[in-house]
Each structure stands twice: as C-alpha cells, then as structure tokens.
Design an enzyme around this catalytic site. Sequence first.
Site, PDB file in Angstrom:
ATOM      1  N   GLY A 103       0.818  -1.205   0.000  1.00  0.00           N
ATOM      2  CA  GLY A 103       0.000   0.000   0.000  1.00  0.00           C
ATOM      3  C   GLY A 103       0.849   1.251   0.000  1.00  0.00           C
ATOM      4  O   GLY A 103       2.070   1.210   0.088  1.00  0.00           O
ATOM      5  N   GLY A 105       2.498   3.484   1.553  1.00  0.00           N
ATOM      6  CA  GLY A 105       3.076   3.752   2.872  1.00  0.00           C
ATOM      7  C   GLY A 105       3.622   5.153   3.011  1.00  0.00           C
ATOM      8  O   GLY A 105       3.739   5.681   4.115  1.00  0.00           O
ATOM      9  N   ARG A 106       3.985   5.767   1.908  1.00  0.00           N
ATOM     10  CA  ARG A 106       4.506   7.146   2.030  1.00  0.00           C
ATOM     11  C   ARG A 106       3.889   8.044   0.961  1.00  0.00           C
ATOM     12  O   ARG A 106       4.574   8.907   0.406  1.00  0.00           O
ATOM     13  CB  ARG A 106       6.016   7.163   1.924  1.00  0.00           C
ATOM     14  CG  ARG A 106       6.490   6.529   0.683  1.00  0.00           C
ATOM     15  CD  ARG A 106       7.858   6.849   0.299  1.00  0.00           C
ATOM     16  NE  ARG A 106       8.205   5.861  -0.714  1.00  0.00           N
ATOM     17  CZ  ARG A 106       9.353   5.809  -1.315  1.00  0.00           C
ATOM     18  NH1 ARG A 106      10.264   6.655  -1.037  1.00  0.00           N
ATOM     19  NH2 ARG A 106       9.581   4.897  -2.227  1.00  0.00           N
ATOM     20  N   GLY A 139       6.889   7.251   6.328  1.00  0.00           N
ATOM     21  CA  GLY A 139       5.983   7.919   5.388  1.00  0.00           C
ATOM     22  C   GLY A 139       6.596   9.141   4.725  1.00  0.00           C
ATOM     23  O   GLY A 139       5.901   9.924   4.080  1.00  0.00           O
ATOM     24  N   ARG A 189       2.755  13.941  -7.538  1.00  0.00           N
ATOM     25  CA  ARG A 189       2.775  13.075  -8.714  1.00  0.00           C
ATOM     26  C   ARG A 189       1.406  13.084  -9.376  1.00  0.00           C
ATOM     27  O   ARG A 189       0.378  13.050  -8.712  1.00  0.00           O
ATOM     28  CB  ARG A 189       3.139  11.664  -8.282  1.00  0.00           C
ATOM     29  CG  ARG A 189       3.131  10.659  -9.410  1.00  0.00           C
ATOM     30  CD  ARG A 189       4.004   9.479  -9.092  1.00  0.00           C
ATOM     31  NE  ARG A 189       3.406   8.583  -8.122  1.00  0.00           N
ATOM     32  CZ  ARG A 189       3.995   7.467  -7.703  1.00  0.00           C
ATOM     33  NH1 ARG A 189       5.191   7.139  -8.146  1.00  0.00           N
ATOM     34  NH2 ARG A 189       3.424   6.688  -6.814  1.00  0.00           N
ATOM     35  N   ARG A 196      -2.178  -0.654  -9.863  1.00  0.00           N
ATOM     36  CA  ARG A 196      -0.986  -1.432 -10.181  1.00  0.00           C
ATOM     37  C   ARG A 196      -1.365  -2.893 -10.405  1.00  0.00           C
ATOM     38  O   ARG A 196      -2.470  -3.300 -10.031  1.00  0.00           O
ATOM     39  CB  ARG A 196      -0.002  -1.333  -9.002  1.00  0.00           C
ATOM     40  CG  ARG A 196       0.323   0.103  -8.617  1.00  0.00           C
ATOM     41  CD  ARG A 196       0.609   0.222  -7.126  1.00  0.00           C
ATOM     42  NE  ARG A 196       0.723   1.629  -6.722  1.00  0.00           N
ATOM     43  CZ  ARG A 196       1.857   2.320  -6.705  1.00  0.00           C
ATOM     44  NH1 ARG A 196       2.979   1.727  -7.034  1.00  0.00           N
ATOM     45  NH2 ARG A 196       1.880   3.595  -6.357  1.00  0.00           N
ATOM     46  N   ASP A 265       4.111  -4.323  -7.788  1.00  0.00           N
ATOM     47  CA  ASP A 265       3.482  -3.125  -7.207  1.00  0.00           C
ATOM     48  C   ASP A 265       3.991  -1.847  -7.873  1.00  0.00           C
ATOM     49  O   ASP A 265       3.457  -0.771  -7.640  1.00  0.00           O
ATOM     50  CB  ASP A 265       3.743  -3.073  -5.699  1.00  0.00           C
ATOM     51  CG  ASP A 265       5.215  -3.251  -5.369  1.00  0.00           C
ATOM     52  OD1 ASP A 265       5.743  -4.357  -5.612  1.00  0.00           O
ATOM     53  OD2 ASP A 265       5.842  -2.287  -4.919  1.00  0.00           O
ATOM     54  N   ASP A 275       6.977   4.921 -10.337  1.00  0.00           N
ATOM     55  CA  ASP A 275       7.887   4.607  -9.229  1.00  0.00           C
ATOM     56  C   ASP A 275       9.352   4.616  -9.652  1.00  0.00           C
ATOM     57  O   ASP A 275       9.983   3.582  -9.836  1.00  0.00           O
ATOM     58  CB  ASP A 275       7.507   3.272  -8.555  1.00  0.00           C
ATOM     59  CG  ASP A 275       6.371   3.488  -7.560  1.00  0.00           C
ATOM     60  OD1 ASP A 275       5.881   4.630  -7.461  1.00  0.00           O
ATOM     61  OD2 ASP A 275       5.968   2.526  -6.892  1.00  0.00           O
TER      62      ASP A 275
HETATM   63  P1  AMP Z   1       8.883   1.238  -3.369  1.00  0.00           P
HETATM   64  O1  AMP Z   1      10.232   0.643  -3.152  1.00  0.00           O
HETATM   65  O2  AMP Z   1       8.897   2.724  -3.454  1.00  0.00           O
HETATM   66  O3  AMP Z   1       8.124   0.619  -4.469  1.00  0.00           O
HETATM   67  O4  AMP Z   1       8.077   0.933  -2.007  1.00  0.00           O
HETATM   68  C1  AMP Z   1       7.722  -0.355  -1.593  1.00  0.00           C
HETATM   69  C2  AMP Z   1       6.727  -0.285  -0.470  1.00  0.00           C
HETATM   70  O5  AMP Z   1       7.290   0.282   0.704  1.00  0.00           O
HETATM   71  C3  AMP Z   1       5.488   0.541  -0.771  1.00  0.00           C
HETATM   72  O6  AMP Z   1       4.367  -0.097  -0.215  1.00  0.00           O
HETATM   73  C4  AMP Z   1       5.781   1.854  -0.092  1.00  0.00           C
HETATM   74  O7  AMP Z   1       4.620   2.558   0.231  1.00  0.00           O
HETATM   75  C5  AMP Z   1       6.538   1.397   1.142  1.00  0.00           C
HETATM   76  N1  AMP Z   1       7.457   2.431   1.627  1.00  0.00           N
HETATM   77  C6  AMP Z   1       8.584   2.819   1.018  1.00  0.00           C
HETATM   78  N2  AMP Z   1       9.192   3.790   1.729  1.00  0.00           N
HETATM   79  C7  AMP Z   1       8.425   4.022   2.810  1.00  0.00           C
HETATM   80  C8  AMP Z   1       8.521   4.931   3.916  1.00  0.00           C
HETATM   81  N3  AMP Z   1       9.531   5.771   4.050  1.00  0.00           N
HETATM   82  N4  AMP Z   1       7.534   4.881   4.833  1.00  0.00           N
HETATM   83  C9  AMP Z   1       6.515   4.024   4.721  1.00  0.00           C
HETATM   84  N5  AMP Z   1       6.379   3.161   3.708  1.00  0.00           N
HETATM   85  C10 AMP Z   1       7.316   3.154   2.745  1.00  0.00           C
HETATM   86 MG    MG Z   2       6.498   1.425  -5.305  1.00  0.00          MG
END
Ligand code: AMP
Ligand code: MG
Length: 500
Positions: A103, A105-106, A139, A189, A196, A265, A275
Amino acid sequence: MRQIVSDNVQHETIADRFLSQLGNAYLCLPEACYARHLPRPIAQAQLLYFNPALAQELKLDANLCTRDDLTQIFCGNLLPKQAEPIALAYAGHQFGYFNPRMGDGRALLIGTLQDQWGQLRDLQLKGSGPNPFSKRGDGLAALGPVLREAIVSEAMQALGVPTTRTLAAVATNQTVYREQPLPGAILTRVAHSHIRIGTFEYCAAHGGEAMLKAYLDYAITRHDPDLIGVEQPALAFLSRVIERQAKLIAHWMAIGFIHGVMNTDNMAVSGQTIDYGPCAFLDVYSHDKCFSSIDEQGRYAYGNQPQIGLWNLTRLAQALLSVINVDGEKAIEQARAALSQFQPLYERAWLQHMRLKLGLSNEQDGDGQLVADFLSALEKHKLDFTLSFRDLAAMAVTQTIPATYRPLQDWCDHWRARLNNQTQKPEESAMMMRNANPRFIPRNHRIEQAIAAAVTHNDYSLFHTLMDVLSKPYEDQPDWAAYAAPPNAEECVLMTFCGT
Ligand code: AMP
Ligand code: MG
C-alpha cells in the site's frame, strides 16, 4: 474548507478556487481498498519546483496563486473543502516474493481531476507523512529521490515515453532519517491512475471476487471504457494491459532506460512508467547492465526487462483468473492465450522503434539482425548507447566515419547499403533518426551532481538547468553540449539507490 495548519482565510479561498474541481473517484470502491488519511502539516515548506505546463493540462490556473499559496497546497497544508485524501491498498511481488499487504506507505492520493482532454488524472503527494499503510516506515521522502523522480519523470515525458508526471516538489525543511540524516521533501505526482498489478493481487488475496470485480470495473471505466459491456471484460482488460506493458517496455529498451525495481506493485495497468527509484539510463551499452544496489542478482537488469514484464503480467493474469471465466480450466487457457501475445507485441514494438532509430522507412527481412549486430558492436567496443545512435544520423548523409566508429566500418557498410535499398532520401532518414534518437538523456552522473548541489549547498541551479535541457531532448542545444556527454572515469555512477 478543511484547514490543517494556517488560519489565513485567503488560503482557504485559494485552495478552494485552485482545486475547485478536485474529486476522488476512488471512493466508489469498497472501503477495504483504501484508508482515509490527512497529510501531516508542514511548518516551513519551500517550493522547489512547479510545472506550469502540466498545471495547464490539468486546467489548474496558477495565476490565482502566489508562490506561498502553491507551497501551502503542494506540501499538503491546504486542501479544498471537498478533498478526501486516501492511501491506496495494494500487494505485490517484490523480487519474486509475494507481499500480501503493502500500500501507499509514504503517499496520499489527494484526489482526481479531469484534464483538458476529459481524462481523469490522480493527484498524489509522495512523502507527506505516515498513514495506516506505513508499517514501520516514516511515510517520508528524502530530497534526493524527490529531485530524481522529478528529473527522470519529466525527461521521460519529453522523450515521448508514457510516464507519471511531476507537478510540484517542495522541501519540508524537516530531517528524514535514513542511513544518515537527510533533508525531506514532498513530490506531487500526477498519474492516469495508481492502479498497479499489485492492486489486483491485493483484491485476489483479500477481497475475493466482489472486490476484484469492483476494481476491474473501476479500472475499465478509467482506462478502457470501450470495454464496458463486452462479454469477457477481465480477459479483454488483461489483453489491453499486456499490450500497453509490451509497448512501454519496448520503449524503455529503445532509449536505454532501466527501471531498476520492476516489482508488480511498481507496474501501472495504465501503461505509464511509475515509481522512479533506483532507475538509470545506459551510458556504455551493456545488455546485462544493472545499477540498483538492492538488485544483487540482476533480476531487473536492462536486458531482462521484457521477460520480467511478462512474468509480472502472468501475476496479473493469475490474480484475475476467477473473474476471467467461471470455468477454471477455461480461465487458465484463455489467460495463457492472452499472455502468448506479449512476446510478438513486444518484438513488433521494439523493431518499430529500432527501424526509426536506424532511419529505415520500410520493413525488410534482416532488419532485426542489423539492429542486433549494431548493439553487439556497441557492447564489444564499449560505446555510448545514446550518442552512437544520435551520431548515426550524421553518418546517414556522408560516406565518412568518425574515428570513434571506425571499428564499426563493416556494420556501417551494411547499414548504408540497407539505407540505399529504400526510396526515402538520406536527408529524410537523418531527420527521422534525429527525431527518434535523443541527444540528451538524464545521465546518472548529472542527476547525482544536481542532487549533491541541492542537498549539500542548497543550490538548485543544476537541477533547474537539467530540467530545462532535458525538456528538449531531440534538439541539438549546442550551448549545452556538456550535458549530452557521457561521464568521464571519475564521474561514472556505478550504483543507484532506492528512495526508501
Ligand atoms: P517502493 O520501493 O517505493 O516501491 O516501495 C515499496 C513499499 O514500501 C510501498 O508499499 C511503499 O509505500 C513502502 N514504503 C517505502 N518507503 C516508505 C517509507 N519511508 N515509509 C513508509 N512506507 C514506505
Ligand atoms: Mg512502489
């Protein structure tokens, strides 16, 4: 009007007026698909970048706003009264392993807007604080990855590759803790959607058929409205996503782009690149090139991208099986048939790009081999991918070969013979090639230099110069020749890192 931080009445009016038509089209989905959440207030935000051309596409009138208004809006402090921000749920296969609960997360989806073509677009703040999907994460986003996404996404747009866009970037003046303390930032964005492959994997894992059907209807309404009412919508939708991904990945290959983290994702069903983490562009051509620090096996290396694309689409097919056909055997058979289209679609799209890149105006047997031989020669002689193609344009109208390309003499003879075997004139071929082969790409070392100047010296001049130069990648821009050049030995970037 929802007021998060400031009680300046003028801001209320401005957020309401600026984003007057903001809605949230995702709210028709089952509640388990998202979590409502508000951005975390930011005390001292600073606007780093605003994209007026994109704002215009979105029918947003920036003339209504002062710089401070834009800052307050794009850091999430000010929202129009009707805004209902949400974080989306999704799952995903990360490096081959299924993670059922991921999901946003940030990130927070602030809402949806109709653009000037009547298309619905998502507005998302990335780095706006923790929400129910953040798990142990904070986040937040660091400044470096935010600038990186702004540079690369807008460069991709200028290169003609389907991509999410960057509307704005703000510095939060808060510290983000990674391996070291870093300045924080928020990126706005814009996407055709944030649906996804992992979104459907989430539905299949947690929501069953009802959620799958609801999301499928939603995705079809947004991306393939002509499929509404067809006999097998899930199968037809799968085929569309296969086609879009095949074309997208062919385009990546044609400009030397390495996504770096093609987890399911991070694959949008819209067919937009999404992403931007440890992504990179090839300098010297190398089929197996991999920059990402977290990709030790080279799963997402340049040359693996088409086969990983198919692997990801197979996960989508699997998630959709129960809604493709009530007869399980038939569902598998039909999904397999749809997936079998990926390779031919990819190859056709790839060869189309490559013919343009070599100035070939018609199709002849052996064209694929001609391209393969060129790429082998680039690899063997360690030549720059982007500039080699660009320089070929000049060679189409002369009989000489610059010293750099002497080792390719035999190949050039073949290629020139092939050019003579079509009615298009050499000048026309050269023009075709200049429009297909960029002179400027977001070179890894230039991105790193721009980020370093911003992070260590609060100097954004390199960032803005890059944004400007990369907005016209097919023009010669002789004043900016240095930005076309590959890195020298000391500048060479060996590894790229995820934003997280
Ligand atoms: P990504 O590598 O950007 O595709 O992120 C993979 C997953 O980790 C996704 O579900 C993001 O929302 C979560 N995520 C990445 N960085 C953070 C963060 N700093 N805080 C919370 N969730 C994160
Ligand atoms: Mg991602």
